[in-house]
Scaffold this active site. Structure first.
Site, PDB file in Angstrom:
ATOM      1  N   HIS A 205       0.796  -1.235   0.000  1.00 57.87           N
ATOM      2  CA  HIS A 205       0.000   0.000   0.000  1.00 57.87           C
ATOM      3  C   HIS A 205       0.824   1.278   0.000  1.00 57.87           C
ATOM      4  O   HIS A 205       0.266   2.373  -0.086  1.00 57.87           O
ATOM      5  CB  HIS A 205      -0.932   0.032   1.217  1.00 57.87           C
ATOM      6  CG  HIS A 205      -0.213   0.314   2.503  1.00 57.87           C
ATOM      7  ND1 HIS A 205       0.455  -0.654   3.203  1.00 57.87           N
ATOM      8  CD2 HIS A 205      -0.023   1.460   3.192  1.00 57.87           C
ATOM      9  CE1 HIS A 205       1.012  -0.114   4.282  1.00 57.87           C
ATOM     10  NE2 HIS A 205       0.748   1.165   4.296  1.00 57.87           N
TER      11      HIS A 205
HETATM   12  C1  UD1 Z   1      -1.617   5.869   5.657  1.00 56.57           C
HETATM   13  C2  UD1 Z   1      -0.245   6.323   6.157  1.00 56.57           C
HETATM   14  C3  UD1 Z   1       0.741   5.185   6.015  1.00 56.57           C
HETATM   15  C4  UD1 Z   1       0.231   3.939   6.696  1.00 56.57           C
HETATM   16  C5  UD1 Z   1      -1.167   3.595   6.222  1.00 56.57           C
HETATM   17  C6  UD1 Z   1      -1.718   2.456   7.022  1.00 56.57           C
HETATM   18  C7  UD1 Z   1       0.265   8.699   5.811  1.00 56.57           C
HETATM   19  C8  UD1 Z   1       1.034   9.671   5.021  1.00 56.57           C
HETATM   20  N1  UD1 Z   1       0.255   7.434   5.360  1.00 56.57           N
HETATM   21  O1  UD1 Z   1      -1.485   5.582   4.286  1.00 56.57           O
HETATM   22  O2  UD1 Z   1       1.968   5.566   6.620  1.00 56.57           O
HETATM   23  O3  UD1 Z   1       1.115   2.889   6.421  1.00 56.57           O
HETATM   24  O4  UD1 Z   1      -2.024   4.729   6.379  1.00 56.57           O
HETATM   25  O5  UD1 Z   1      -2.656   1.721   6.326  1.00 56.57           O
HETATM   26  O6  UD1 Z   1      -0.304   9.043   6.819  1.00 56.57           O
HETATM   27  N2  UD1 Z   1      -8.907   5.108   1.725  1.00 56.57           N
HETATM   28  C9  UD1 Z   1     -10.176   4.580   1.783  1.00 56.57           C
HETATM   29  N3  UD1 Z   1     -10.680   4.252   3.012  1.00 56.57           N
HETATM   30  C10 UD1 Z   1      -9.988   4.424   4.161  1.00 56.57           C
HETATM   31  C11 UD1 Z   1      -8.698   4.971   4.093  1.00 56.57           C
HETATM   32  C12 UD1 Z   1      -8.161   5.306   2.859  1.00 56.57           C
HETATM   33  O7  UD1 Z   1     -10.830   4.400   0.777  1.00 56.57           O
HETATM   34  O8  UD1 Z   1     -10.516   4.096   5.240  1.00 56.57           O
HETATM   35  C13 UD1 Z   1      -8.316   5.448   0.407  1.00 56.57           C
HETATM   36  C14 UD1 Z   1      -8.635   6.870  -0.068  1.00 56.57           C
HETATM   37  O9  UD1 Z   1      -8.746   6.823  -1.453  1.00 56.57           O
HETATM   38  C15 UD1 Z   1      -7.374   7.614   0.295  1.00 56.57           C
HETATM   39  C16 UD1 Z   1      -6.283   6.565   0.117  1.00 56.57           C
HETATM   40  O10 UD1 Z   1      -6.885   5.336   0.496  1.00 56.57           O
HETATM   41  O11 UD1 Z   1      -7.160   8.711  -0.552  1.00 56.57           O
HETATM   42  C17 UD1 Z   1      -5.065   6.815   0.978  1.00 56.57           C
HETATM   43  O12 UD1 Z   1      -5.425   6.984   2.348  1.00 56.57           O
HETATM   44  P1  UD1 Z   1      -4.463   7.805   3.326  1.00 56.57           P
HETATM   45  O13 UD1 Z   1      -4.960   7.715   4.704  1.00 56.57           O
HETATM   46  O14 UD1 Z   1      -4.200   9.168   2.790  1.00 56.57           O
HETATM   47  O15 UD1 Z   1      -3.092   7.051   3.199  1.00 56.57           O
HETATM   48  P2  UD1 Z   1      -2.760   5.497   3.358  1.00 56.57           P
HETATM   49  O16 UD1 Z   1      -2.255   4.988   2.057  1.00 56.57           O
HETATM   50  O17 UD1 Z   1      -3.884   4.798   3.998  1.00 56.57           O
HETATM   51  N1  UDP Z   2      -3.680  -5.658   8.918  1.00 55.81           N
HETATM   52  C1  UDP Z   2      -5.017  -6.080   9.082  1.00 55.81           C
HETATM   53  N2  UDP Z   2      -5.726  -6.444   7.971  1.00 55.81           N
HETATM   54  C2  UDP Z   2      -5.193  -6.428   6.725  1.00 55.81           C
HETATM   55  C3  UDP Z   2      -3.848  -6.005   6.554  1.00 55.81           C
HETATM   56  C4  UDP Z   2      -3.125  -5.602   7.673  1.00 55.81           C
HETATM   57  O1  UDP Z   2      -5.528  -6.113  10.214  1.00 55.81           O
HETATM   58  O2  UDP Z   2      -5.886  -6.788   5.768  1.00 55.81           O
HETATM   59  C5  UDP Z   2      -2.919  -5.226  10.101  1.00 55.81           C
HETATM   60  C6  UDP Z   2      -1.590  -5.922  10.300  1.00 55.81           C
HETATM   61  O3  UDP Z   2      -1.771  -7.082  11.076  1.00 55.81           O
HETATM   62  C7  UDP Z   2      -0.753  -4.871  11.013  1.00 55.81           C
HETATM   63  C8  UDP Z   2      -1.329  -3.554  10.512  1.00 55.81           C
HETATM   64  O4  UDP Z   2      -2.581  -3.871   9.892  1.00 55.81           O
HETATM   65  O5  UDP Z   2      -0.929  -4.921  12.411  1.00 55.81           O
HETATM   66  C9  UDP Z   2      -0.394  -2.915   9.519  1.00 55.81           C
HETATM   67  O6  UDP Z   2      -1.023  -1.804   8.963  1.00 55.81           O
HETATM   68  P1  UDP Z   2      -0.627  -1.218   7.532  1.00 55.81           P
HETATM   69  O7  UDP Z   2       0.109  -2.224   6.761  1.00 55.81           O
HETATM   70  O8  UDP Z   2      -1.867  -0.639   6.980  1.00 55.81           O
HETATM   71  O9  UDP Z   2       0.291   0.032   7.932  1.00 55.81           O
HETATM   72  P2  UDP Z   2       1.843   0.183   8.282  1.00 55.81           P
HETATM   73  O10 UDP Z   2       2.182  -0.739   9.380  1.00 55.81           O
HETATM   74  O11 UDP Z   2       2.622  -0.059   7.032  1.00 55.81           O
HETATM   75  O12 UDP Z   2       1.939   1.623   8.672  1.00 55.81           O
END
Ligand code: UD1
Ligand code: UDP
Length: 359
Positions: A205
């Protein structure tokens, strides 16, 4: 003491859960402020329900946006809440935009900041997370470093020794607290029709991977080659950002099973029984290390170097042939490495330090 727990995304909810449980059980004066950065059911609510966490007192509903837009909205709204609630400390966890906004809003108001998971560095300023974690650390009064290595990094940046506490990572607490429950409650392997140690699990992601067409295509091509070469099913619970980008680039995914993001217990079960995991997630690199599952990281660097040192993880990058090579390498590695992330009592240590330092 009055604690504001500021969170907003999936990993923050999971990693804060062990701390929130203690705050709740011991009737410490605290409240949860959810920025709403994550908002879809399977990225947010499902974790509150499954981990039986109390409702946030505030949900700012910020949602998606550019970095400045998202962080700016959060800053304004968090400041309002902090002015009203007057907490003695704001706790943030990790490296998301929510963390940056929480730390910055608090420090500018003269409210103390505690950073859980302090001192991680990828030394890659292209990653939004790297900027967030550096700035959050330098705004913080209490820095909860998961490992001695993280502490050394902070000392090297001139942060005073007396602000830094090596606590372990609360992800170990979360894994210990939830794995047995997962074994009793979820049946995800049967539901997906896979056998223990008979499949690969994937998560991808990161902005720098999925917003870059060449890299994202490279990863998907790599997964196809891995599926052909090793003949294991490849299961890919897809983050919403990645689903959006697959569509935007018109990437077709054959040979890989795409499913919705999973709840925590199901993901933990799938992870702990995987033959191998391929990921660009930070939390997943840690969990695989804790669970004794080999990990291939689809990145060129990591802020979790402890996993490379103990041998649970290798960096593969995003080129298809390199991914196959690294999978082959990790499949032949013995699954016996020490867990560098602590003993599962990080949350307890953090709460005790809060009591001692904040009152
Ligand atoms: C964010 C964090 C990243 C973390 C990740 C965990 C930042 C800069 N990035 O990235 O470090 O690893 O969360 O998963 O803070 N979206 C949905 N539903 C949701 C959330 C997101 O549809 O509930 C979609 C939207 O299109 C959004 C995109 O995902 O624009 C990105 O979401 P965003 O929270 O900006 O960044 P993540 O990629 O989730
Ligand atoms: N995770 C989850 N469901 C999923 C994928 C990940 O519950 O389908 C959990 C995973 O076990 C871990 C956390 O989400 O604890 C990691 O989050 P993510 O990869 O979104 O963010 P990051 O750690 O890279 O910031």
């Amino acid at each position: 003491m009055k604690v504001a727990v500021v969170l907003g995304t999936r990993p923050e909810i999971i990693k804060f859960a062990p701390i929130i449980r203690i705050l709740e059980r011991e009737a410490i004066n605290y409240f949860i402020l959810h920025t709403g950065q994550h908002y879809s059911y399977h990225m947010d609510r499902v974790f509150f329900e499954q981990l039986e966490l109390p409702e946030p007192k505030y949900n700012l509903g910020v949602g998606p946006g550019s970095h400045a837009e998202q962080t700016g909205k959060m800053l304004i709204c968090i400041e309002n809440v902090l002015l009203r609630e007057k907490p003695s400390i704001v706790l943030v966890e990790g490296d998301t935009n929510t963390v940056l906004a929480g730390a910055l809003a608090a420090v500018k108001l003269g409210v103390k900041v505690g950073h859980v998971e302090a001192g991680l560095r990828s030394y890659d300023r292209q990653m939004p997370e790297e900027i967030n974690r550096v700035l959050a650390d330098h705004c913080s009064d209490l820095l909860f470093a998961p490992t001695e290595k993280a502490r050394q990094t902070l000392l090297g940046e001139g942060i005073a020794d007396e602000k830094i506490f090596v606590t372990g990572n609360t992800i170990v607490d979360a894994v210990h607290q939830n794995l047995e429950i997962a074994k009793r409650r979820v049946n995800v392997l049967d539901e997906l029709g896979v056998k223990a140690y008979g499949y690969f699990l994937v998560t991808v992601h990161r902005q720098e991977n999925v917003e870059n067409e060449r890299r994202f295509r490279g990863i998907i091509e790599g997964l196809k080659l891995v599926n052909k070469e090793f003949d294991f099913p490849v299961i890919f619970p897809v983050h919403p950002r990645s689903r959006r980008q697959l569509k935007a680039f018109g990437i077709t995914v054959n040979c890989v099973r795409i499913i919705d993001p999973l709840d925590y217990l199901s993901f933990l079960m799938l992870e702990s029984n995987a033959r191998l995991v391929l990921t660009d997630s930070g939390g997943v690199q840690e969990e695989t290390c804790i669970l004794g599952v080999p990990c291939v990281t689809l990145r060129y660097n990591t802020e979790r170097p402890e996993t490379l040192e103990v041998g649970s993880n290798v960096l593969a990058g995003t080129e298809p042939n390199e991914i196959v090579k690294k999978v082959d390498f990790m499949l032949n590695r013995e699954r016996c490495w020490p867990n560098p992330f602590g003993d599962g009592k990080a949350a307890r240590r953090i709460v005790e330090i809060l009591r001692e330092k904040i009152g």
